[in-house]
Write a protein that holds these residues in place. Structure first.
Motif, PDB file in Angstrom:
ATOM      1  N   ARG A 198       0.829  -1.207   0.000  1.00  0.00           N
ATOM      2  CA  ARG A 198       0.000   0.000   0.000  1.00  0.00           C
ATOM      3  C   ARG A 198       0.865   1.260   0.000  1.00  0.00           C
ATOM      4  O   ARG A 198       0.571   2.244  -0.653  1.00  0.00           O
ATOM      5  N   ARG A 199       1.971   1.204   0.752  1.00  0.00           N
ATOM      6  CA  ARG A 199       2.863   2.358   0.814  1.00  0.00           C
ATOM      7  C   ARG A 199       3.591   2.563  -0.510  1.00  0.00           C
ATOM      8  O   ARG A 199       3.869   3.688  -0.913  1.00  0.00           O
ATOM      9  N   TRP A 200       3.922   1.476  -1.192  1.00  0.00           N
ATOM     10  CA  TRP A 200       4.678   1.554  -2.428  1.00  0.00           C
ATOM     11  C   TRP A 200       3.793   1.833  -3.646  1.00  0.00           C
ATOM     12  O   TRP A 200       4.304   2.098  -4.728  1.00  0.00           O
ATOM     13  N   LYS A 201       2.488   1.733  -3.483  1.00  0.00           N
ATOM     14  CA  LYS A 201       1.599   1.929  -4.633  1.00  0.00           C
ATOM     15  C   LYS A 201       1.834   3.297  -5.232  1.00  0.00           C
ATOM     16  O   LYS A 201       1.958   4.297  -4.540  1.00  0.00           O
ATOM     17  N   SER A 202       1.912   3.332  -6.536  1.00  0.00           N
ATOM     18  CA  SER A 202       2.193   4.593  -7.206  1.00  0.00           C
ATOM     19  C   SER A 202       1.020   5.557  -7.056  1.00  0.00           C
ATOM     20  O   SER A 202      -0.132   5.134  -6.994  1.00  0.00           O
ATOM     21  N   PRO A 203       1.303   6.839  -7.019  1.00  0.00           N
ATOM     22  CA  PRO A 203       0.230   7.818  -6.883  1.00  0.00           C
ATOM     23  C   PRO A 203      -0.632   7.839  -8.153  1.00  0.00           C
ATOM     24  O   PRO A 203      -0.156   7.499  -9.230  1.00  0.00           O
TER      25      PRO A 203
END
Length: 77
Positions: free
Chosen positions: A69-74
């Protein structure tokens, strides 16, 4: 960031998540072995095995989800 860099980053993140899951399963197995097996004392040692199992369960199920979730691209604008 070039497409090759993005692919390298995605590959390394995927490998990190898989390593977390694998080591979490190993920790869970060790916790179960201590909990119910005769490895440390006859009859098992639930007071030590259950927390170790819980740590492995967290590492296997929750931690990869948090990292993904933290690494998901904006979102693209």
């Amino acid at each position: 960031m070039t497409p090759e860099d993005r692919e390298r980053l995605a590959r390394s993140r995927f490998q990190t998540l898989q390593l977390l899951r694998f080591t979490g399963i190993i920790v869970m197995i060790i916790g179960m072995w201590i909990w119910a097996g005769d490895i440390l004392r006859p009859g098992g040692w639930p007071m030590l095995g259950i927390p170790i199992f819980a740590i492995g369960l967290f590492e296997t199920l929750v931690l990869p989800t948090i990292l993904a979730r933290r690494w998901k691209s904006p979102p693209a604008e």
